[in-house]
Design a protein around this motif. Structure first.
Motif, PDB file in Angstrom:
ATOM      1  N   LEU A 312      17.337 -31.036 -20.396  1.00 26.19           N
ATOM      2  CA  LEU A 312      17.898 -32.331 -20.783  1.00 26.19           C
ATOM      3  C   LEU A 312      16.832 -33.358 -21.150  1.00 26.19           C
ATOM      4  N   ARG A 313      15.704 -33.310 -20.509  1.00 20.01           N
ATOM      5  CA  ARG A 313      14.692 -34.357 -20.685  1.00 20.01           C
ATOM      6  C   ARG A 313      13.693 -33.978 -21.779  1.00 20.01           C
ATOM      7  N   ARG A 314      13.465 -34.903 -22.703  1.00 24.77           N
ATOM      8  CA  ARG A 314      12.436 -34.719 -23.733  1.00 24.77           C
ATOM      9  C   ARG A 314      11.536 -35.943 -23.724  1.00 24.77           C
ATOM     10  N   ASN A 315      10.319 -35.782 -23.271  1.00 23.92           N
ATOM     11  CA  ASN A 315       9.401 -36.910 -23.106  1.00 23.92           C
ATOM     12  C   ASN A 315       8.621 -37.151 -24.395  1.00 23.92           C
ATOM     13  N   GLN A 316       9.345 -37.622 -25.422  1.00 22.61           N
ATOM     14  CA  GLN A 316       8.737 -37.925 -26.717  1.00 22.61           C
ATOM     15  C   GLN A 316       9.353 -39.212 -27.253  1.00 22.61           C
ATOM     16  N   ASP A 317       8.564 -39.999 -27.962  1.00 20.93           N
ATOM     17  CA  ASP A 317       9.082 -41.235 -28.547  1.00 20.93           C
ATOM     18  C   ASP A 317       9.715 -40.915 -29.899  1.00 20.93           C
ATOM     19  N   ASP A 318      10.886 -40.254 -29.839  1.00 19.13           N
ATOM     20  CA  ASP A 318      11.602 -39.882 -31.059  1.00 19.13           C
ATOM     21  C   ASP A 318      12.866 -40.715 -31.250  1.00 19.13           C
ATOM     22  N   GLY A 319      13.029 -41.746 -30.411  1.00 17.93           N
ATOM     23  CA  GLY A 319      14.183 -42.629 -30.533  1.00 17.93           C
ATOM     24  C   GLY A 319      15.389 -42.197 -29.730  1.00 17.93           C
ATOM     25  N   GLU A 320      15.353 -40.987 -29.144  1.00 21.97           N
ATOM     26  CA  GLU A 320      16.505 -40.483 -28.395  1.00 21.97           C
ATOM     27  C   GLU A 320      16.203 -40.530 -26.902  1.00 21.97           C
ATOM     28  N   PHE A 321      17.192 -40.950 -26.104  1.00 18.38           N
ATOM     29  CA  PHE A 321      16.963 -41.136 -24.673  1.00 18.38           C
ATOM     30  C   PHE A 321      18.286 -41.080 -23.923  1.00 18.38           C
ATOM     31  N   TRP A 322      18.174 -40.884 -22.599  1.00 19.31           N
ATOM     32  CA  TRP A 322      19.325 -40.909 -21.696  1.00 19.31           C
ATOM     33  C   TRP A 322      19.335 -42.212 -20.913  1.00 19.31           C
ATOM     34  N   MET A 323      20.519 -42.633 -20.495  1.00 17.53           N
ATOM     35  CA  MET A 323      20.649 -43.741 -19.550  1.00 17.53           C
ATOM     36  C   MET A 323      21.937 -43.529 -18.758  1.00 17.53           C
ATOM     37  N   SER A 324      22.034 -44.177 -17.606  1.00 19.29           N
ATOM     38  CA  SER A 324      23.236 -44.017 -16.785  1.00 19.29           C
ATOM     39  C   SER A 324      24.410 -44.733 -17.440  1.00 19.29           C
ATOM     40  N   LEU A 325      25.607 -44.300 -17.107  1.00 18.01           N
ATOM     41  CA  LEU A 325      26.809 -44.938 -17.651  1.00 18.01           C
ATOM     42  C   LEU A 325      26.855 -46.406 -17.254  1.00 18.01           C
ATOM     43  N   GLN A 326      26.433 -46.723 -16.036  1.00 20.38           N
ATOM     44  CA  GLN A 326      26.453 -48.109 -15.582  1.00 20.38           C
ATOM     45  C   GLN A 326      25.494 -48.966 -16.401  1.00 20.38           C
ATOM     46  N   ASP A 327      24.287 -48.460 -16.664  1.00 22.28           N
ATOM     47  CA  ASP A 327      23.340 -49.201 -17.501  1.00 22.28           C
ATOM     48  C   ASP A 327      23.864 -49.330 -18.929  1.00 22.28           C
ATOM     49  N   PHE A 328      24.533 -48.308 -19.410  1.00 20.59           N
ATOM     50  CA  PHE A 328      25.124 -48.349 -20.745  1.00 20.59           C
ATOM     51  C   PHE A 328      26.139 -49.490 -20.841  1.00 20.59           C
ATOM     52  N   LYS A 329      26.990 -49.622 -19.840  1.00 20.15           N
ATOM     53  CA  LYS A 329      27.992 -50.690 -19.828  1.00 20.15           C
ATOM     54  C   LYS A 329      27.336 -52.066 -19.713  1.00 20.15           C
ATOM     55  N   THR A 330      26.191 -52.129 -19.043  1.00 21.65           N
ATOM     56  CA  THR A 330      25.512 -53.409 -18.831  1.00 21.65           C
ATOM     57  C   THR A 330      24.762 -53.882 -20.066  1.00 21.65           C
ATOM     58  N   MET A 665      16.427 -21.500 -25.122  1.00 27.21           N
ATOM     59  CA  MET A 665      14.974 -21.364 -25.009  1.00 27.21           C
ATOM     60  C   MET A 665      14.256 -22.249 -26.029  1.00 27.21           C
ATOM     61  N   GLY A 666      14.836 -22.375 -27.221  1.00 27.80           N
ATOM     62  CA  GLY A 666      14.253 -23.261 -28.223  1.00 27.80           C
ATOM     63  C   GLY A 666      14.291 -24.713 -27.779  1.00 27.80           C
ATOM     64  N   GLU A 667      15.420 -25.114 -27.176  1.00 26.00           N
ATOM     65  CA  GLU A 667      15.545 -26.483 -26.679  1.00 26.00           C
ATOM     66  C   GLU A 667      14.548 -26.734 -25.549  1.00 26.00           C
ATOM     67  N   ALA A 668      14.368 -25.752 -24.672  1.00 23.63           N
ATOM     68  CA  ALA A 668      13.408 -25.899 -23.576  1.00 23.63           C
ATOM     69  C   ALA A 668      11.991 -26.089 -24.120  1.00 23.63           C
ATOM     70  N   PHE A 669      11.624 -25.308 -25.124  1.00 19.01           N
ATOM     71  CA  PHE A 669      10.276 -25.435 -25.695  1.00 19.01           C
ATOM     72  C   PHE A 669      10.083 -26.816 -26.321  1.00 19.01           C
ATOM     73  N   ARG A 670      11.068 -27.265 -27.109  1.00 17.52           N
ATOM     74  CA  ARG A 670      10.936 -28.570 -27.775  1.00 17.52           C
ATOM     75  C   ARG A 670      10.863 -29.711 -26.765  1.00 17.52           C
ATOM     76  N   ASN A 671      11.560 -29.571 -25.647  1.00 17.25           N
ATOM     77  CA  ASN A 671      11.528 -30.621 -24.630  1.00 17.25           C
ATOM     78  C   ASN A 671      10.205 -30.653 -23.869  1.00 17.25           C
ATOM     79  N   LEU A 672       9.567 -29.497 -23.735  1.00 16.03           N
ATOM     80  CA  LEU A 672       8.364 -29.410 -22.908  1.00 16.03           C
ATOM     81  C   LEU A 672       7.067 -29.593 -23.694  1.00 16.03           C
ATOM     82  N   THR A 673       7.076 -29.257 -24.974  1.00 12.30           N
ATOM     83  CA  THR A 673       5.823 -29.263 -25.730  1.00 12.30           C
ATOM     84  C   THR A 673       5.338 -30.680 -26.016  1.00 12.30           C
TER      85      THR A 673
END
Length: 693
Positions: A312-330, A665-673
């Motif tokens: 789930l986590r991709r540590n890259q500045d590509d403009g895409e990110f996760w946030m909690s539903l509560q923060d989304f509402k705020t 496996m492709g998603e895992a590689f892209r998230n980790l590289t």
């Protein structure tokens, strides 16, 4: 399919002009016929030059955008910008577009939402176009434009700076041009690039689909917001959102004030303290992300299992990110959902809907009476429409009340979308007694004085579209669309969706009357009720239960073979999709599987040319390419050995296991590289990813 793509004629015949737009071939903008122009250019061996949208400042527009343009602006064709230009390819990530100088984040956010729906995208962006075969410098796109689909032709001359870089929308992949050409076609439809400077995500979503927009004010979000998001995600809806206005452009938390984002996914994760609902968003800039909880560098990810964190986590500045539903509402003000089927808010059984569309006009001194309060003396002058709500076929809940969705869209008088601001518009609905049923005369002021409206909350918004959902008892009603103030002129479109109804104008002769039946044939929707009931009894399912579900499904579109899943295959599928390592699948994880199964089946049947129920090596290569995944011939051949029978032929069951593993496996590689070349894993993470997947 898009909302208006699987319609068929109802029993009633429309009055007035014949039905057009979404129900027949699209109209030609400015009477330009793509096929005719293409053949003419090919015959004359010349490249198309669009005189209706010329390669000069007239197409840029007359406004603030001119001040942003680089010196020595040039217009060049893709062949002049790259050695091997590509119009469109499935072998790229969905989110590969970046905003240019035009402040149209709303357009780009909607466009990126569209890329999650390949069939709908193919309607807007016809795929049989290229820079090689039958190339003549001409391309075309389709948009739903105020009640009808319109085909827009453009040449491929694009504005660039001195370095040859596109100044407006571009792609991460510098040789990919479908996005830039689509933006040009949309600018032509609405007058100029300048006319795309201001807009709403909801407007572009409707223009791409012909769907129905619903806006949720997040400060007043309903308690079942997560359920609405879930149904939207898995019912083929498109979603965007907007941040609050602010004095600073980029806030300390990383969000951009007054900015549109695409909702790209939702996920309930399993933390050490319990479940957490997350929303994934993307900034159309392709950079600049949220910095709070569940951001790329947040400590919250350590609360998850290693596998769930990796996938789930991709540590890259590509403009895409996760946030909690509560923060989304705020931190966000509006959530816009464009429904491709009209039943997002309704959980009725049954798959058939009636759709009616009427075009009307508010005319000064005649039919522009303003809203009911305080203009009770002129309100009755507005156009009035009979709505007879009937009991729907096959719907258990419609015995007592029926789900009815009403949409009102105003059409600006100018072809330049931003030169005439939207009027505040809305509508009122009144229950009509039997004494009025046989009359075709407009209801008088006395009726409205004595009868309260059904919708006690009257929404008058200065937006292009106002939509409301109702639960109405079978009977006769009158809908009165109006502007907020009297004597305001505009053309409008009234759309009504329900299980079954009749709609017509009272005492008038509408210029356009249409009633159709919508049939939701999407396999995922057909089986949604079955899956929900099963997971109500068993919130988590093991491999045996998964096998039972998959083998009990009646696959309606199978052509030549019967699908059977072995227990071994189901154990493998479960291991791949069980992100939180519980040994079971939740309904969320199953929905991910089901969505992929439908896609894999479509690809499998398309490439199984001999209808044998198996893919040979050549067909396997073609099928993998069709999914948008790049695999070397060597890897593909090895997978045929690993997953195929002794003749190296792969069944659908094996194709599913193979493709799921490739994607995960492709998603895992892209998230980790960090450099797209290699990854770093701890031993426990390596063991989890290689052994339990």
């Amino acid at each position: 399919m898009a909302l208006l793509s699987f319609l068929r004629r109802g029993k009633s015949k429309p009055r007035g002009p014949s039905c057009r737009g979404a129900f027949q071939k699209p109209n030609k903008l400015l009477h330009q016929n793509y096929e005719t122009l293409l053949e003419t250019c090919l015959k004359n061996k010349c490249l198309f030059q669009d005189e209706n949208f010329p390669a000069d400042l007239r197409s840029i527009g007359m406004g603030s955008l001119l001040q942003k343009l680089p010196p020595n602006l040039q217009w060049k064709r893709p062949h002049e910008l790259h050695k091997t230009p590509i119009f469109y390819t499935a072998n790229t990530r969905r989110l590969d577009l970046c905003q240019g100088l035009v402040e149209n984040c709303w357009f780009l956010a909607a466009l990126e939402a569209l890329t999650f729906h390949r069939d709908t995208l193919a309607v807007v962006v016809p795929q049989n176009q290229s820079f090689d075969r039958k190339y003549a410098g001409i391309f075309h796109f389709r948009f739903w434009h105020f009640g009808e689909w319109v085909d827009v032709v453009v040449d491929d001359r694009l504005p660039v700076n001195e370095a040859g870089q596109l100044v407006f929308l571009s792609s991460v992949w510098k040789n990919l041009f479908w996005g830039a050409l689509l933006e040009k076609a949309y600018a032509k439809l609405y007058g100029s690039y300048e006319d795309l400077q201001i807009g709403q995500v909801s407007e572009a979503l409707v223009d791409f689909t012909g769907g129905v927009n619903m806006t949720i004010k997040l400060a007043e979000a309903p308690p079942d917001l997560w359920d609405i998001l879930t149904r939207a995600t898995y019912s083929r809806s498109l979603m965007g959102c907007q941040t609050h206005l602010g004095t600073a452009r980029v806030l300390e938390n990383g969000l951009v004030a007054g900015h549109a984002y695409t909702v790209t996914d939702i996920r309930q994760v399993t933390c050490k303290y319990g479940p957490e609902n997350l929303v994934r968003l993307r900034n159309p800039w392709g950079k600049t992300e949220w910095k709070g909880d569940w951001s790329d560098s947040s400590w919250n990810w350590e609360l998850l299992s290693p596998k769930e964190k990796i996938l789930l986590r991709r540590n890259q500045d590509d403009g895409e990110f996760w946030m909690s539903l509560q923060d989304f509402k705020t931190h966000f003000v509006d959530l816009m959902i464009c429904k491709l089927t009209p039943d997002l808010m309704s959980q009725e059984d049954g798959k058939k809907w009636m759709y009616s569309l009427q075009i009307g006009r508010w005319v000064k001194g005649s039919t522009a009476g303003g809203r009911m309060r305080p203009y009770k003396d002129t309100f009755w002058m507005n156009p009035q429409y009979w709505l007879k709500v009937l009991q729907g076929d096959g719907s258990k809940r419609s015995l007592h009340s029926c789900s009815v969705l009403v949409s009102l869209i105003q059409k600006p008088s100018s072809k330049h979308r931003n030169r005439a601001p939207h009027l505040p518009i809305g509508f009122s609905i009144f229950k009509v007694g039997p004494e009025y049923h046989k009359s075709n005369k407009r209801l008088a002021p006395a009726f409205f004085a004595r009868n309260p409206s059904v919708n006690q909350r009257h929404l008058f918004l200065n937006e292009r579209e106002v939509t409301q959902d109702f639960r109405l008892q079978p009977g006769v009603y009158v809908i009165v669309p109006s502007t907020a103030e009297p004597q305001q002129e505009s053309e409008f479109i009234l759309r009504v969706f329900s299980r079954k109804h009749i709609l017509h104008e009272i005492g008038g002769n509408s210029s356009f009357i249409l009633s159709k039946e919508i049939i939701d044939k999407h396999e995922g929707k057909i089986w949604e009720d079955f899956f929900n009931k099963h997971f109500e009894q068993h919130p988590e399912i093991n491999a045996v239960q998964l096998q039972r579900i998959l083998n009990n499904v009646v696959w309606t579109h199978l052509q030549s073979f019967r699908l059977r899943f072995s227990l071994d295959a189901c154990q493998g599928i479960l291991a791949l999709l069980d992100l939180n390592a519980t040994g079971t699948l939740s309904i969320q994880e199953f929905r991910v599987l089901w969505k992929r199964l439908l896609f894999y089946l479509e690809v499998f049947q398309k490439k199984d040319v001999d209808r044998s129920g198996n893919l040979d090596l050549m067909e396997l290569h073609a099928a993998v390419h069709e999914t948008g995944i790049s695999l070397s011939n060597e890897v593909c051949n090895l997978m045929a050995i690993r997953y195929g029978n002794p003749d190296l032929k792969i069944s659908f069951e094996s194709f599913v296991c193979f493709m799921l593993r490739v994607e995960i496996m492709g998603e895992a590689f892209r998230n980790l590289t960090k450099d797209s070349k290699g990854i770093y894993l701890q031993e426990s993470e390596w063991m989890m990813m290689t052994l339990y997947s």
